[in-house]
Structures are given as C-alpha cells and as structure tokens.
Design an enzyme around this catalytic site. Structure first.
Site, short mmCIF file in Angstrom:
data_model
loop_
_atom_site.label_atom_id
_atom_site.label_comp_id
_atom_site.label_asym_id
_atom_site.label_seq_id
_atom_site.Cartn_x
_atom_site.Cartn_y
_atom_site.Cartn_z
N THR B 484 0.83 -1.21 0.00
CA THR B 484 0.00 0.00 0.00
C THR B 484 0.86 1.26 0.00
O THR B 484 2.08 1.20 0.17
CB THR B 484 -0.92 0.05 1.23
OG1 THR B 484 -0.13 0.32 2.39
CG2 THR B 484 -1.67 -1.27 1.42
N CYS B 485 0.20 2.40 -0.13
CA CYS B 485 0.92 3.68 -0.15
C CYS B 485 1.25 4.18 1.24
O CYS B 485 1.81 5.26 1.40
CB CYS B 485 0.07 4.72 -0.87
SG CYS B 485 -0.02 4.44 -2.64
N ASP B 486 0.90 3.44 2.27
CA ASP B 486 1.10 3.89 3.65
C ASP B 486 2.46 3.43 4.17
O ASP B 486 2.81 2.26 4.06
CB ASP B 486 -0.03 3.30 4.51
CG ASP B 486 0.03 3.81 5.93
OD1 ASP B 486 0.92 4.61 6.26
OD2 ASP B 486 -0.84 3.41 6.73
N ASN B 523 -6.47 0.15 0.13
CA ASN B 523 -5.74 0.57 -1.07
C ASN B 523 -5.93 -0.40 -2.23
O ASN B 523 -5.25 -0.32 -3.24
CB ASN B 523 -4.24 0.68 -0.75
CG ASN B 523 -3.60 1.95 -1.28
OD1 ASN B 523 -2.47 2.26 -0.99
ND2 ASN B 523 -4.32 2.71 -2.06
#
EC number: 4.1.1.17
Lengths: 536, 536
Positions: B484-486, B523
C-alpha cells in the site's frame, strides 16, 4: 466542548465525549467562527446539485441548520426493528461538494485528483467526478471502482493518475489497457519496468520531501533524493522514457505548511535540471500530492496552506510558464463527510446503587461482597473502588462456592491478580456493534482520535444517578468494547459516560477517511450500511 | 534454524529469516522428534480422505517428504505470467484433518467446535465438518458460511454453538431461525435478552478464569465471576431460562496449562451450586473453550495440556456422570495449515558495490556522494554506513541542483533529520504484494512473529556479494514494505537478506489463523488466491 482534535502519540484509545445536545456540532462541519467568516465572503452553494443528489444518488435533503445529533436521531428513529442493531454511516454528500468548491476557491490553479484510498466508496467518487475532480488510484481495484462509478464516457487518460511508485507488472497492464497515461516513479528499477511494460507512459519523478512534521510521514517508504532524481533523469534518457514532471507527498496531515513551499522549491530545482541542455526534457506537470487536513478547524487550515502554496507557485511556477498543476488530496474531501452510528448491544453495569440494590434484595446473602458493600455510600463510586479488593479478599468463604478442597485457589487468584480481575469490574462496560477491526482501525493505523457522542433511545432508569447539584446525570468511568470476541477489540478503555442502556446510541463524527477503507470483517462484523443526505 | 516461535511483547515487527533449503521445514509441520515419536505410535493417516480432498475440494497430492520450499517452488513455477505478481496462500488440507485426528487421540472425551473466527474459509470448515467437528460461530456471517459449506443436511442444533456472550437481537433471531440451540451468557442483561428473544435456548454460563498467563487474555472483556454466576443462576430461575452448563476461555495461546485445570475446578463448583437444591438445575454440558497452541513445537504441547485436562476431568467430571464435554479450538486447527507466498514487486538497492558502479560509470559526477563513496571498499556495507551522513553533509553543493537561492534548505534538511533521511537509505528496501493491512495484520492484532523464507526466481546478479569465505552470499540489512501507499505498511524494519530481485519470492509458513480473517483490502490490495494440496 471543543471539537478540535489532538493528534499526538498518546492519543491511541483516547476518546472525548460530547453529549447529544452539543449545538456546535453543525452538519456543515465548520466551526462557527469560520462559518460566519465564510458566509460573509462566499457560501459554497451546492443547491444546483439537488437533482443529482436526490434523483441520481438517492440522498435526502436535511435543513442546513439541523445539528448532527438531530439528524442522527431522525435517521435512527426511522430504522426498522430488524435494522436497529445494525451500525451505519450517515453520509453528507454536500460536504464533498463544498470541499471541492472550497478547494477551487483557495487553490484555483491546482486540479485535485482525489486519493481513492482514503475512502473508495462510490458516492464520494461520483460527487467529485460530477464536479470535475480527477482520481489518484494506486491499484487495479481502485481503478475499477472509479471506472464503474464514472460511467462509460469517463476518460482515464486525463482523469486518473496511477500514483504508486512500485507497481506490479500485472497491474501496469490493466492501467495501460484502461487508457491511463500518467504514473509516478521513484527508483531506477521501476524506470526499467516502465520502459519494458509501459513505454508510452507519462512519468512523474516522485521526490522525497522532508516530512518530519507530518503525522503520517511517508518519506521512509517512497520518494527519491535530488541525487536519485539526477540518476533517474539520466536513465530515463537512455531508456527513452517520457518524463514529464515531478510529484511529492509531504506526508499525511502535514502540520507545517512550509514543507509544501520547500518541496515546490525542490521540484523547481529538478525541473531546471531536467530541462537543462544536459537532459533536454520538457517538464510540464507538477503534482503537489496530499497532506491536507480533513477538518476545517485543524491547523494549518486550508486558507493558510493555500496562501503559502500559491505564493510559492506564483513565484517559482508562474502561470505564464504553462506548467500544469495537480494534487492528490484524500482525507481533505472524505474525512468530515461521514458519521458512524453505533448501538449498545450489550453491557455490564457496576454502579454502586445497582450493586447495593441487588444484594439487598437478594435472599442469597452469603456473597463475599455482603460485608462491605451494603454499607457503602450509594452515591460514591470512588468509595466503591477503594473497598473492592478488600471485599473480594475477605477471608470468609462463600459456603455455596466451596464444595471442593481447591477453593483456596479462588482466593489466591484474586489476591495475586487483583488488578486484572478488578480493573474491568470497577467500570461500566458497553459492547457496541463496530470496533477496532472495523471503523476504529483508524485508532491503530491512522492515529485517529474519535469524538464520542451518546444519544439515549430509552428512558433513564434508576441507575442514572444525579450529581451533587441534582441536575446533571452522574458520569462513570466506562469501557467501550467492539463487537468481536477479541479483548483487543476495545474502542475506549476509560471514558466518562452516564449509565446507558442496550439499544442506546453512540455516534462518532468525522469518520470518512481511513476507516471503512481499511476495515476488515473479522468475526463477521463490518459496518456496510450507508445512509445518504445533503443540505444546502 | 529453529522454527520455534517466540511470543513476547517485543516481537512486533520482528521476523526471522530462513533460507529456502531449510530441510526441517516439512509439510507435516511437525518437528522431527515429535514426528518420529508420533510415527512410532500412530500416523494419523488421512489416506482415506483422498477422494474427498481431490475430487470434492480440488486439492492436489504432494509427496509427504517434500519440503515446503519445494512445494512453493513447484506451485510458483506453474503460475501463468499474469498471476506471477499475485500473492497466494498454499493450503494443506491434510493438516486440518491430522489435527482433528490428533485431537481425538489426545482428548477423546471432548468434541471440538472449530472457532470459525480464526479462519472462516470454506475449505477448513468442509474438512472439519467431514470429520465430525462442530462449529463455534460468533456472528450471522460465520453462521452463514458454515451452513453454506456444510450443505442442506447439516444440523445446526447439534453442530453449532452461538458462542458470543453479547448478542445483537437481530442476530439472535437469525441463529434461532436456523435451529441453533446452544449459546453462552456472562451477564444478567444478556439473560434478560435471552428470556425475551430466545426463551428456549440452552444456555451455558461463561466463567471468567484467571488468564493472566495467556498471550491474548480475554477476561477483561468476557466472563462472569463466581459471584456473578450465582446471581445469574438466581435470575435464570426467575426468568425460566434453560441453563445447562458452563463454559470458559483461558485466553488465546494459553502458556500455563494449569489454568485449564483451575477453570475446570471453578466450573465444578458452579455445577454443584447450580444442581443444589437451592437452584435445582440439571447441568449437563461443559465447554472448555480454546487457548490451544497452533504449532506443534509451541509449549505447552497438546499432549501435555491434554494429560492435565484429562486427569482433571476424570477426577471432577468422571465419564459415568454423563456430562458432555466440548471445546472451541481455533488456531489449533488453522494456524499451520496455510503458507503465504509473496513476490517482490519493487526494490531500492543500496549495496556499496552497486553504488560505486553507478557513480563510476556516471559522466555526471558532481553528486555530493562523489568524494567519499568512490573510495569506499566495495565489499564493506558497514563502512558505507559509517560514511554516509558525512557524505551527505558534505559542504560541496551540487551545481546542477542549486539554481535557486533556497538551496541551503536542502543541506539544512539533511543535517537536521539525518536519521529519518538515512535510516532507509542505508538498507535495501523491498516492496512485496501483501502487508500490514493484509495477512501481516497479525503482527498488530495477534502479536504474531512471522518466519521469512526467500526463494530466488532469478539468477543472482553482480549485486550478490560473497562473504569472507567466498561461499555464502552476503546478507544486508533490509526493509520489507507492504504494497500500500502507507509507510506504516512495513512488514520488517531490519531483516538480513541477500540482494534479491523483483520477481523473487518471500514466503511465510504458519499463517492460517487470525491473518486472512482480519485482513482488509485497504488501497485495493488483498490476498484472495488459495491453492489447495494434501499429503498422506
């Protein structure tokens, strides 16, 4: 009470309580000062969306001045008996539209591409598409939901950016086939991947800003240093990649607006290097990413951030240079547009008066509680707490409970682990129908502080003691557990609440971002019901 | 290396690495000592399930002696090109069957009701139903999946317990309508609820054992004290509730088997009180709950726990008394039956030789790295680490990167936050296609330690340096990020791995419990592919 949220390392499992008559809690989700200010200058009207909201999306209009508590009560009263113990979200569609209009007002040069990950529900995507936003998608699933919601005429080329710096090849194929053209890269391996699997992509270099002042920094995971960028410019030339600009992400909820300015300066430097004779690129797109707050009252506010961004852009990327500007806000749009409505589905009440009442009315009076507790002051929960362990450790065994020689074990257990045994005993416990595996996962994954409101759906009973003034209900330390069988599923460890009943409501505003999007259905519990409304 | 897992407070984000030739890692998931021992006495044969596994469930047979690494390689090699970057689970159906047979061998008096929450996938439910287990369901969703999997002849009355102490009324209706008859209660409010909405239910009192020695204690959330039980016996009489026995849960992964014995003694006391003249109940069912380890090598092992439980039961609940015995194991069945197979989908390599090579071959040599780094020992990542900050803080600005007066900011940033900027720079970074929002949520929610194995699908490149002996590949401190982008989506912060390539595999055994069941698709990423096999 103030609705301003505090975001610190210590806020995990911290909640604030507001009662159901909090008049500050307007649907508009703007505090009064700012609202008056905004109303003086511009009202961000959404009246023209009435048909879209009501006929296409099935939302109901509510009065602008109505408090959220009033709307919760109204919607909850209309639920069928079967639905009453199902948690649901109330969705304010006009909030998303107002945020879009507000964005355009303050940051008119920058087109927002909504970060779908913050809340991938169709309703927010449809509203933002209707108004003209683009979309930041990081996976095929997000691409698919956007395309599904936006209809057959939707143009992926101009309205979607595949904004993930590390892309599985299979997903590259899907984005490419959908006609998407923009993507981002922050390392050379990825550039090589692009050159093989998506050679015609228009690629932004993702820079690594200093995001130490953001509440969810991203620089440890993504972003290239200036040195890396030079290396990528060189490799991009060699591989004939269509590098067209820069992007950065200052980190989620950026507390220091200066970071935008500094990042734009960094981008300017990369633009200049890229467009120098050595590389000869024609950079034409700057994406300033996300990091904007979700609530109007959080600092820095959009007007403040916008002023700084605009000044910097006008200085470094003046309009006549023709560089297009975009951004990737997520929680800015989604956060305050949703409210969670939960029910108390179980409880365990330990107020002193109730305890006394039950013991006094009991013919079976041999409990170890009986000595101390019947003498306690019925109004003093504090005294009860002081006496509790003593009561349990009483050496008088309860005959009915001691048929086996092993009874001494029971006493020993109480003595050796009194804290574990009694910490929960001394608080009222409520079980609600959403929890840490659901909406409240944001406590863990997003360091979110939830504001708790309660709404009584039953009449107060004899448990509801008054305080010394005799006017207000007495509050007791309470625990709120989520619905699963896991003890970790605790929403609040110690929160002051009056005595509530099964069926009463706890509701939580501003739960639109990084809540449902990262909720699981562990143990078979997940909030999936959405009720849509709008206001002028 | 040893596959024994350590469960301590400090294990969050701690992983161990095992290479792909770990011969101890047998499919049978039993360590050699115990396996030899078991083989001497009984083999827990599952050959007779061949038709069920293969024809009804579509599983493939693999050789018993094959290592898990061999099976991973075999299955991965068969994936289509499109599937190669999709993560998947490998499911060993015969593991679930062996665990059932093993349970029956060691705890023959106690019928297991599988705790569906630990892994609600259909394949495990079908295998356990085929063999004769019952099911512990805590929600309508779990009830529905069990009924869907077990077919139209499935009898909910005898095979399901609605084992949640706090039940939404709407879910009570659904369980009641399905014909379920057993449930549990631990407070008086719930008894009242039962008397109104499910008066014919057969109800177990859930006791609160001392679970301080369990890794996931549950007593803060559920369970009644002996005093509470007496109150409930009294109220149950008044409300004419069919109380039929006791249940308890010692907490997940109970490290001290004595707690079972103590809890059984507590149950015996409640049985005696309930059946006394004062109350006159006919208690007939004891449910000893869950808490059993998921892996054969974890202490206390099933044989040890079983010996103690059997002794206590034979003493306090002798067979001729006729009390029926049941339990609710979850991870015991599901944990070791699944393996996660991930791919590296992105990477950022910083080994010294690579850095040197690129800088030496670069015509653009004005990088702030250039002074120190080209002199570095190509084989020494340690030296590189020592020199790094010095290199970056070099006072020589890079002309091409300094077109603006603001350049001094860049230096300042590096100086003020060198740790943040460089901690990740100094490690190799891999991005894989499952993460903390997916399978690895168990790091947070289940305090699980994952064992990491790698499997090279590409040839080692020049990055793969040898150690001093010249025989083994050098390992480097590496970070494993999820997809994910986290940035929170980090699977391992510092793990020793050789240089791996995009497309290489990382795989993780023993991921069958509290992984997929509590994974979200944040996501747009979630592992949903399952490949089934079995062995004799």
């Amino acid at each position: 009470m103030s609705r301003k949220k505090k975001f610190t390392d210590t806020t995990i499992h911290e909640l604030s309580v507001a009662d159901n008559n909090d008049k500050d809690d307007c649907v508009g989700d703007i505090n009064m000062d700012e609202k008056n200010n905004i109303q003086r200058t511009h009202r961000f009207e959404v009246d023209h969306l009435k048909i879209f909201f009501e006929q296409e999306m099935g939302a109901r209009e509510v009065d602008y001045g109505e408090t959220m508590a009033g709307i919760v009560r109204q919607f909850a009263a209309e639920l069928s008996e079967e639905e009453t113990d199902t948690p649901f979200y109330m969705v304010n569609l006009s909030h998303f539209a107002r945020q879009y209009l507000r964005w355009n007002h303050y940051l008119s040069r920058i087109r927002p591409f909504y970060a779908v990950k913050s809340n991938p529900n169709g309703f927010i995507i449809r509203v933002l598409n209707e108004l003209g936003a683009g979309f930041d998608c990081a996976s095929v699933e997000e691409l698919d939901v956007v395309r599904d919601q936006c209809g057959s005429n939707f143009d992926c080329a101009s309205n979607i950016i595949y904004a993930h710096p590390c892309k599985p090849v299979s997903q590259i194929h899907r984005f490419r086939n959908a006609g998407v053209q923009f993507t981002v890269v922050d390392n050379k391996d990825e550039l090589k991947k692009i050159s093989v699997y998506w050679p015609e992509a228009k690629v932004l270099l993702r820079l690594r800003p200093d995001d130490a002042h953001s509440l969810n920094p991203l620089s440890s995971k993504f972003g290239a240093s200036e040195h890396d960028c030079i290396e990528m410019l060189r490799l991009g030339r060699k591989l004939n990649i269509d590098l067209i600009g820069c992007t950065f992400h200052v980190g989620s909820r950026c507390c220091d607006a200066q970071i935008y300015a500094e990042s734009i300066r960094m981008a300017r430097r990369i633009f200049d290097v890229a467009c120098s004779n050595e590389f000869g690129y024609k950079f034409q797109l700057l994406d300033i990413g996300g990091g904007f707050m979700g609530h109007h009252s959080e600092e820095p506010t959009l007007p403040k951030v916008a002023a700084l961004i605009n000044n910097t852009l006008n200085s470094l990327f003046p309009e006549n240079e023709g560089v297009r500007l975009m951004s990737e806000p997520g929680r800015y749009f989604s956060s305050s547009g949703m409210t969670l409505v939960c029910r108390i589905i179980g409880r365990r009440i330990v107020t002193q008066s109730r305890l006394n009442q039950e013991i006094l009315s009991s013919p079976h009076s041999l409990s170890p509680y009986s000595g101390d507790d019947t003498d306690s002051d019925a109004n003093s929960i504090e005294q009860d707490e002081d006496d509790a362990v003593g009561g349990v450790c009483d050496d008088q065994p309860l005959p009915a409970l001691a048929p086996l020689p092993a009874f001494s074990w029971a006493q020993q257990t109480y003595v050796t682990t009194p804290k574990i045994m009694w910490m929960s005993d001394k608080k009222n416990i409520y079980y609600i129908n959403d929890g840490i595996y659901g909406t409240f996962n944001a406590i863990i994954f997003d360091q979110k502080t939830f504001i708790t409101h309660y709404l009584r759906m039953s009449s107060p009973t004899e448990d509801n003691e008054k305080d010394i003034s005799g006017k207000n209900e007495k509050h007791f330390k309470s625990v709120i557990f989520g619905p699963t069988c896991d003890s970790l599923d605790c929403v609040a460890h110690a929160i002051d609440l009056p005595v509530l009943n099964n069926g009463d409501i706890l509701w939580f505003p501003d739960v639109g971002s990084y809540t449902c999007s990262s909720a699981s259905n562990f143990n078979g519990f997940k909030t999936t019901k959405y009720v849509l409304f709008w206001n002028k």
